[in-house]
Design an enzyme around this catalytic site. Structure first.
Site, PDB file in Angstrom:
ATOM      1  N   ARG A   1     149.002  -2.086  49.139  1.00  0.00           N
ATOM      2  CA  ARG A   1     149.581  -0.773  48.908  1.00  0.00           C
ATOM      3  C   ARG A   1     149.563  -0.004  50.228  1.00  0.00           C
ATOM      4  O   ARG A   1     148.600  -0.095  51.000  1.00  0.00           O
ATOM      5  CB  ARG A   1     148.764   0.011  47.877  1.00  0.00           C
ATOM      6  CG  ARG A   1     148.992  -0.392  46.427  1.00  0.00           C
ATOM      7  CD  ARG A   1     150.395   0.001  45.934  1.00  0.00           C
ATOM      8  NE  ARG A   1     150.623  -0.333  44.531  1.00  0.00           N
ATOM      9  CZ  ARG A   1     151.053  -1.513  44.088  1.00  0.00           C
ATOM     10  NH1 ARG A   1     151.291  -2.495  44.951  1.00  0.00           N
ATOM     11  NH2 ARG A   1     151.266  -1.696  42.798  1.00  0.00           N
TER      12      ARG A   1
ATOM     13  N   GLU B   1     158.924   4.708  48.117  1.00  0.00           N
ATOM     14  CA  GLU B   1     159.853   3.612  47.841  1.00  0.00           C
ATOM     15  C   GLU B   1     160.878   4.080  46.833  1.00  0.00           C
ATOM     16  O   GLU B   1     160.490   4.629  45.803  1.00  0.00           O
ATOM     17  CB  GLU B   1     159.087   2.400  47.298  1.00  0.00           C
ATOM     18  CG  GLU B   1     158.036   1.888  48.274  1.00  0.00           C
ATOM     19  CD  GLU B   1     157.262   0.673  47.735  1.00  0.00           C
ATOM     20  OE1 GLU B   1     157.545   0.255  46.601  1.00  0.00           O
ATOM     21  OE2 GLU B   1     156.395   0.154  48.457  1.00  0.00           O
TER      22      GLU B   1
ATOM     23  N   HIS C   1     159.202  -4.268  49.148  1.00  0.00           N
ATOM     24  CA  HIS C   1     158.378  -4.493  47.949  1.00  0.00           C
ATOM     25  C   HIS C   1     158.913  -5.655  47.118  1.00  0.00           C
ATOM     26  O   HIS C   1     159.025  -5.569  45.889  1.00  0.00           O
ATOM     27  CB  HIS C   1     158.280  -3.221  47.110  1.00  0.00           C
ATOM     28  CG  HIS C   1     156.962  -3.125  46.371  1.00  0.00           C
ATOM     29  ND1 HIS C   1     156.281  -1.969  46.177  1.00  0.00           N
ATOM     30  CD2 HIS C   1     156.191  -4.108  45.809  1.00  0.00           C
ATOM     31  CE1 HIS C   1     155.159  -2.208  45.504  1.00  0.00           C
ATOM     32  NE2 HIS C   1     155.088  -3.508  45.282  1.00  0.00           N
TER      33      HIS C   1
END
Lengths: 343, 343, 343, 343
Positions: free
Chosen positions: C245, C273, C292
């Site tokens: 993360r 994001e 991601h």
């Protein structure tokens, strides 16, 4: 008699036999693909010139003089299936002609390494002694039965000699994640490092190991190289396991070191085999005994035949042999391990 | 008496002692960091309320009734250092309060697995028998001494039970590259597959293995689950190695299977320990005997203390214990392995 | 409606769907064995008492208040298939009742670890940059194209966080035989050592590694714990690979360290994001970018369903879940990784 | 000039230089232990008879005619440090005399294998493409960015050629636990099996793999052996990774297979290097490009010197070289890989 499609193989494998080293099915294939001439060490030089001139391979380890070699004009490879190289032919002439001399001794590495690990675990945990005590009604229960017991996982382990056998010992030890030191004066350090071990001098290895495996063959240079000083330098309670040949060790010194209680030992090999009925090692506590049984398994002999079979196929294709181990010009004359006369 | 900086630990580790499971250096650290109250199973309920109320940890496996548990109002973790869980406290109450009950039995996995592999190699190669023969002057040399000998490398191996011990057995087997089948009805198949093994039913495992290791604990459901049919289904000459508890086996049936020559066996555990002097297993060829010695090594007991020490540190930081194994609500009441009374 | 043979499962897996995580064949089996009640986070509390009272399992991560929990009187396990634990239920009450709360995040470990190694090799050998140059006709041939290139075999590698993902990274690195240092403050050192790695402080790891993988989840304690000082302490030219993360890193400081040429970096995760179109990291040389994508593979979602399926079978047998990861009383409230809203 | 203590070494290592392959410290040791005569391929035959007669070793790969070889009467070993064997000497004469001809190409195995795995991961996960898209503001987030993505763990992987490079590829793949098929017509099946892989025909391997690595050298027999049919037989979406020489492939057919979308590919080698600026492969989606950079790392060249150094020490002791790879009588004349002219 000539059949260019079926290369001629001279067979004189004693003490092995074709039936020992090939399964029936494989032997049938061998006979179908090759022209086998079964002979003996003694009879071979007396075979007709035409036979010798055609012979492309020999399975066996016959003595060959220069004249016979000249007559073996098509010879490409000699498969020594006894597996100890002996100085019984003019190797210069052999190598100059590009004839391969190979041995199948690698088949013994796995059975010897397995029993070697078994010896180590038996010594470290007194498996054999505790069984004998139990049968005699003298067993000690639980922790009371574990005097001197040690773990192998993470232990300092030394291997002397890192050929096929040394590598097989390292393999069966894998799950124990030992700190592995290896001594092999014929090998560059890089080979030991790439195997995940540490190159070590003989002194470092003997003094720094909980368990020592000896896998080195006898050469002209190393007879009795492990003697009283080496054993004295070992850690108290360490285990010394002899798997190759008794002649690399000063055997009385080894017995003395065990008798003193300083180390424990196991051996599969002895200076005189069979050993005299009254040999004192038979009564020595702390010395685990095995009567040269480590390698001689049926399955090993059959793998021998498979190695020969697969390397014959490469040679037939014009490639060098790969599975069998080649004699080297530089070292062949230094070998001193005595051949066996029984399987 | 109170010292918020030094959490209070009740210690009643019998049959262990603090000196057995902690090195002197570690025990000194333990005393410096914690307030140790050394007590016994019997005396614990009689301790003053103030002491019980402060106790954050217990090292030991004392019986606890509901009332005592209420008085242990700060309790976070009970370290069972005997290592077999017993039904000696109201677990519902314990779990509802989030008190961890943990065991240190994992320390025995490594020594038991090591001797277990030693048993297997001794059985497969008759290491113990050949040593006894050699001492008696009855040894057979070379291949003649290898009747029934088998290799372990590449063999079909089965492990029954895949907890700490089963995993340790799989680890020491790594270098042998076995085809490994595992039976564990408490484990999802994915866990077995990710360990590189094949999940198997008990029947498949027994019938398809050259070597079987039994590592399963006794539960309310599996007493004597390995009986005559199971042994009859094994391969001729296969090796059966019992490492956990005798109660999972029908012992007379196992002896009969060995006596018939169908299989070989080794066991470290027996239904009655110590075993009667005239027990027939003592005279049974093909049965390797060990007097519950497999785990009870000094080094195992000291690792026990290390596990407790490292998990105490996690608990002190408000984290759950990690090295010790937690009792589970679902399974704790099913455990039937009898605790030991000697180390 | 009641069917004691078919346990009732409440299903509200959003953002997952049953079709995403179960293959059609498995979903049919699931429907045959269980009574599935498909609902939503919002609708669940409004279900009839009789339904809630029967529900043995939940597949999903719905917010649950104390009252609803009471009505869920047969509940045994909540399968969080989003996989980040959130503070959306009274965990004390849940744990006191022995209800398991488990996550399936382990399925992402393998795909994330694989792309993480791909990032490392791309950074160390400039695979992506050299391809772009080649396409632009700007390639440098042979050694001229290898400025800054480094080998991974035998390198010093650090892994921060040693949960499922950290372990998967260690696994894919095996063939490279790295010297592996691991930092994980929630884990006892013994766990790291038994994995063949060295426990290290964060400072040691950052300063002593050629490649650093960050796999630690965000907790209440570790936001932004990797900042300018940490990056400055890294070896010149080292590679920093962020897989968990973005919030564990001071992202501007990381960008500055890369911009200065001191280190190289790759990241699959970002603070916001999707990332703004004009975010400067998009133009930063030496920073490998991934949106991601690391875990979100179809195969990962299907493994999720398999984990649930196998653990349901254990729970049905009265055993605890094994493949899914359990929320812990001690740590559940510290988790801060934000859940995803898209698959 | 003569110094029996310092063996004479002729040095003509172009395109390498002594400074490239030896560290300064090692080069100083080399000069101390040996008498180095630095020469060139062209000048060597013109050296005085006395120098040639003394030369025990050559570091380089000069053309040698029969007459020069006769004058090199003490020659024991030629170290080819370019590393491709060429037909530039009368090998029969060389081998008859027992002169070793060895190459140091093994040093490239590790760097080439590492980038090869990097290529595979980049293709399977589109690491390079996703980075380019991200930089262009065109990235797709999460699962949307994973079209065609595949895992490597547990995949079916094929390796064509199982020499040093093929083995290094197998090593870096270890952590991925692939099902590994290997095709190498020069190797007995036993060698492949003992490496834990399955021997396969070329057809089986191409049709049964998710990823194919080509590591085979060019010989007189295998030019262009991978053509349109082979590519058509591959699984849809499989990855083809060319690491050895472009001449083993029908390159236009490979490009066509990628252009059609049937497979993905990566290559480090090309038929004409440097490649024409307008070569269509530069614009081919799904084809990852690398400009013969895979092996040419500084560290590889320095290992080259180390191999020479350690094997010189063995030769000085009368032992055969071990680390460098020997030319074989049977195969030396079949080699066709073109030497490089730049490092």
């Amino acid at each position: 008699m000539q059949d260019p499609e079926r290369p001629l193989v001279l067979c004189c494998p004693l003490p092995r036999t074709l039936e020992l080293i090939f399964t029936p099915a494989r032997l049938a294939e061998l006979r179908a693909r090759y022209q086998l001439v079964e002979t003996t060490d003694e009879a071979l030089p007396g075979l007709p010139d035409a036979v010798l001139a055609q012979a492309r391979y020999i399975i066996g380890q016959p003595p060959l003089d220069a004249g016979t070699l000249v007559r073996l004009s098509s010879l490409r490879c000699i498969f020594n299936v006894e597996s100890n190289l002996i100085n019984n032919m003019p190797y210069d002439q052999v190598f100059a002609r590009g004839i391969h001399v190979v041995t199948t001794g690698a088949v013994f590495a796995e059975p010897v390494a397995e029993i070697g690990l078994g010896f180590a675990l038996s010594l470290l945990r007194n498996i054999h002694g505790a069984d004998a005590d139990f049968r005699a009604g003298l067993e000690a229960w639980g922790g009371a039965g574990n005097a001197g017991a040690r773990l192998l996982t993470g232990a300092d382990v030394g291997i002397i000699g890192f050929g096929d056998l040394g590598r097989a010992v390292a393999r069966v030890l894998q799950g124990f994640r030992p700190r592995l030191r290896i001594h092999d004066p014929w090998l560059p350090e890089a080979r030991i490092i790439e195997a995940g071990a540490e190159p070590a001098s003989l002194d470092q290895l003997m003094a720094g190991s909980d368990v020592v495996f000896v896998t080195a063959a006898v050469t002209s240079e190393n007879r009795g190289f492990l003697g009283a000083d080496a054993f004295a330098s070992m850690r108290a309670g360490a285990a010394f396991i002899l798997l190759s040949r008794a002649d690399v060790v000063d055997f009385p010194a080894l017995m003395a070191a065990v008798a003193s209680g300083h180390i424990r030992a196991a051996s599969d090999v002895f200076s005189d085999e069979p050993l005299a009925a009254d040999h004192p090692v038979r009564r020595l506590p702390g010395f685990l005994l095995s009567a040269h049984r480590a390698g001689a398994l049926d399955v090993a002999f059959q793998r021998m035949g498979e190695m020969v079979w697969q390397d014959l196929a490469l040679l037939d294709k014009g490639l060098p042999p790969n599975l069998c181990k080649r004699a080297e010009r530089e070292t062949v004359a230094r070998m001193r391990s005595r051949p066996v006369s029984v399987n």
